[in-house]
Design an enzyme around this catalytic site. Structure first.
Site, PDB file in Angstrom:
ATOM      1  N   ARG A   1     -53.771 -17.559 -41.544  1.00  0.00           N
ATOM      2  CA  ARG A   1     -52.383 -17.338 -41.975  1.00  0.00           C
ATOM      3  C   ARG A   1     -52.169 -15.876 -42.363  1.00  0.00           C
ATOM      4  O   ARG A   1     -51.144 -15.277 -42.075  1.00  0.00           O
ATOM      5  CB  ARG A   1     -52.001 -18.258 -43.152  1.00  0.00           C
ATOM      6  CG  ARG A   1     -50.662 -17.841 -43.767  1.00  0.00           C
ATOM      7  CD  ARG A   1     -49.987 -18.897 -44.625  1.00  0.00           C
ATOM      8  NE  ARG A   1     -50.876 -19.621 -45.512  1.00  0.00           N
ATOM      9  CZ  ARG A   1     -51.415 -19.120 -46.623  1.00  0.00           C
ATOM     10  NH1 ARG A   1     -51.184 -17.870 -46.989  1.00  0.00           N
ATOM     11  NH2 ARG A   1     -52.211 -19.867 -47.362  1.00  0.00           N
TER      12      ARG A   1
ATOM     13  N   TYR B   1     -26.115 -13.220 -32.936  1.00  0.00           N
ATOM     14  CA  TYR B   1     -26.781 -14.417 -32.410  1.00  0.00           C
ATOM     15  C   TYR B   1     -26.437 -15.642 -33.279  1.00  0.00           C
ATOM     16  O   TYR B   1     -26.452 -15.552 -34.512  1.00  0.00           O
ATOM     17  CB  TYR B   1     -28.291 -14.160 -32.396  1.00  0.00           C
ATOM     18  CG  TYR B   1     -29.108 -15.334 -31.963  1.00  0.00           C
ATOM     19  CD1 TYR B   1     -29.133 -15.737 -30.633  1.00  0.00           C
ATOM     20  CD2 TYR B   1     -29.866 -16.061 -32.886  1.00  0.00           C
ATOM     21  CE1 TYR B   1     -29.875 -16.826 -30.234  1.00  0.00           C
ATOM     22  CE2 TYR B   1     -30.619 -17.151 -32.489  1.00  0.00           C
ATOM     23  CZ  TYR B   1     -30.617 -17.529 -31.161  1.00  0.00           C
ATOM     24  OH  TYR B   1     -31.352 -18.610 -30.777  1.00  0.00           O
TER      25      TYR B   1
ATOM     26  N   ASP C   1     -31.883  -5.958 -34.634  1.00  0.00           N
ATOM     27  CA  ASP C   1     -32.424  -6.999 -33.769  1.00  0.00           C
ATOM     28  C   ASP C   1     -32.429  -6.434 -32.346  1.00  0.00           C
ATOM     29  O   ASP C   1     -31.381  -6.288 -31.726  1.00  0.00           O
ATOM     30  CB  ASP C   1     -31.551  -8.253 -33.876  1.00  0.00           C
ATOM     31  CG  ASP C   1     -32.087  -9.424 -33.048  1.00  0.00           C
ATOM     32  OD1 ASP C   1     -32.827  -9.176 -32.073  1.00  0.00           O
ATOM     33  OD2 ASP C   1     -31.754 -10.584 -33.370  1.00  0.00           O
TER      34      ASP C   1
ATOM     35  N   LYS D   1     -38.058 -13.943 -25.882  1.00  0.00           N
ATOM     36  CA  LYS D   1     -37.210 -13.441 -24.797  1.00  0.00           C
ATOM     37  C   LYS D   1     -37.975 -12.428 -23.950  1.00  0.00           C
ATOM     38  O   LYS D   1     -38.980 -12.785 -23.374  1.00  0.00           O
ATOM     39  CB  LYS D   1     -35.917 -12.888 -25.405  1.00  0.00           C
ATOM     40  CG  LYS D   1     -35.328 -13.765 -26.538  1.00  0.00           C
ATOM     41  CD  LYS D   1     -34.842 -15.124 -26.067  1.00  0.00           C
ATOM     42  CE  LYS D   1     -34.500 -16.086 -27.200  1.00  0.00           C
ATOM     43  NZ  LYS D   1     -33.567 -15.603 -28.212  1.00  0.00           N
TER      44      LYS D   1
END
Ligand SMILES: *Cc1c(COP(=O)(O)O)cnc(C)c1O
Length: 387
Positions: A51, A103, A175, A200
């Site tokens: 983690r 978005y 972004d 993406k």
């Protein structure tokens, strides 16, 4: 070898990948181990628990850091978890300015989650710096930049946003999902934090969801690292490996994506069944000059309004064969979708209409197929719309 002396495409292939000193494997190994043994109470080999850190994930993080020109990167489970991590840089009472056509998932996270936690958001038409300036308040701590916007490909002048933020004592977060660092590097324009949905273009093959937060100074890098570990947002070693593999072909993919997008946009602009085309690569796009100045290419998202409304859009969705009706973007295969009831369904009807999304709007993610095939397929779908 100093990676800074290498061209972008070369860095895509080489940076961060050499993690196997035992066997010198050419490809970064996947280290699925959740835990790493200590040599003694004071010594480990740089990793203790996955983690917190993992060699495969680190390879991806080093690679993206270099491509964006940052100092550090944290690879996360999704783009949304990357964005959520950045929201923890703020506290109740802080104010964030963002675009009204961001978005859909980001809109939902801001309005339905972090507003509840006491962060205040103002959504404005970000194409207009005066509107942003007017929205600044004494508690403004961040200007959230998404450019080009989704789905209408409005551009935000990044330099202008950085200036407004600086004079307000706020930071800027960009972004950069829609263009990838191959086509736009926000740090070079003064932005403080870059986020991606690696789902993406960075991964590019529609076979993983992931995200990242890239920082360029130490205090922000440490804070983001702390929250990603504390909240457990990091991605799995396998997902990191897939994204790292995808990035190696980022340059050639983006070139191919753009060739198809430009050809498709030009055909659409000339077609009588099309009312409007939104693509920064068209001279008629209101931000064409800004795109030339700020970006290294026009990207591969093309949105258009079909004449008529939903029945005409449905005909296009049913008829075109090379474009799959699906959300998401940035993969090698072409997709199209209906923002009004798909990608932007989490926005209210009024918010969609205010942002310019209507029943006519079709968003296309242009893949890397041959432009001639894509153009012919879409043209046939438009030619056959019943009168
Ligand atoms: C997809 C996307 C996101 C969210 O990323 P996920 O990987 O789906 O969580 C955020 N911003 C933009 C611009 C996106 O396209």
């Amino acid at each position: 070898m100093d990676p800074n002396n290498l061209q972008f495409q070369t860095r895509c292939v080489h940076v961060g990948v050499e993690k196997d000193s035992s066997f010198n494997s050419v490809i970064t190994p996947i280290y699925p181990s959740s835990t790493f043994a200590w040599d003694d109470l004071n010594t480990n080999r740089g990793y203790d628990y996955t983690r917190s850190g993992n060699p495969t994930r680190r390879a991806l993080e080093e690679n993206i850091t270099q491509l964006e020109g940052g100092l550090d990167c944290r690879a996360t489970s999704t783009g949304m978890s990357a964005i959520a991590a950045t929201m923890h840089l703020f506290k109740p009472g802080d104010h964030i300015i963002a675009g009204d056509d961001i978005y859909g998932g980001t809109f939902r996270l801001f309005v339905s989650v972090y507003t509840q936690m006491g962060i205040e958001f103002t959504l404005v038409k970000m194409g207009d710096p005066a509107a942003v300036k007017a929205a600044v308040k004494p508690n403004t701590k961040c200007i959230w930049i998404e450019t080009p916007s989704n789905p209408l490909l409005n551009l935000v002048d990044i330099k202008a946003m950085v200036e407004i933020a600086k004079s307000a004592g706020a930071i800027t977060i960009a972004d950069n999902t829609f263009l990838s660092p191959y086509l736009q590097r926000p740090f070079e324009l003064g932005v403080d934090v870059v986020v991606h949905s690696t789902t993406k273009y960075l991964n590019g093959h529609s076979d993983v969801v992931g995200g990242c937060v890239v920082t360029k100074d130490k205090p922000l890098a440490e804070k983001v690292g702390f929250y990603v570990n504390a909240m457990g947002l990091a991605c799995s070693p396998f997902d990191a490996w897939l994204v790292l593999r995808g990035i190696k072909t980022l340059g050639p993919r983006m070139e191919a994506h753009q060739r198809g997008a430009q050809a498709l946009a030009e055909m659409l602009a000339a077609h009588k069944a099309v009312e409007h085309v939104y693509y920064p690569g068209l001279k008629t796009h209101p931000h064409h000059e800004l795109a030339k100045r700020q970006q290294k290419g026009f990207g591969a998202m093309v949105t258009f309004d079909v004449k008529g409304g939903k029945p005409q859009a449905e005909h296009v969705f049913k008829t075109a064969k090379l474009f799959k009706l699906a959300e998401s973007l940035g993969g090698v295969e072409s997709l199209f979708e209906y923002p009004d009831s798909m990608s932007h369904a989490s926005m209210t009807h009024e918010a969609r209409r205010q942002g310019g999304i209507t029943e006519k709007t079709i968003r296309v993610s242009v893949g890397i197929e041959h432009p001639d095939d894509l153009v012919a397929d879409m043209k046939h779908a438009l030619d056959t719309i019943p009168a």
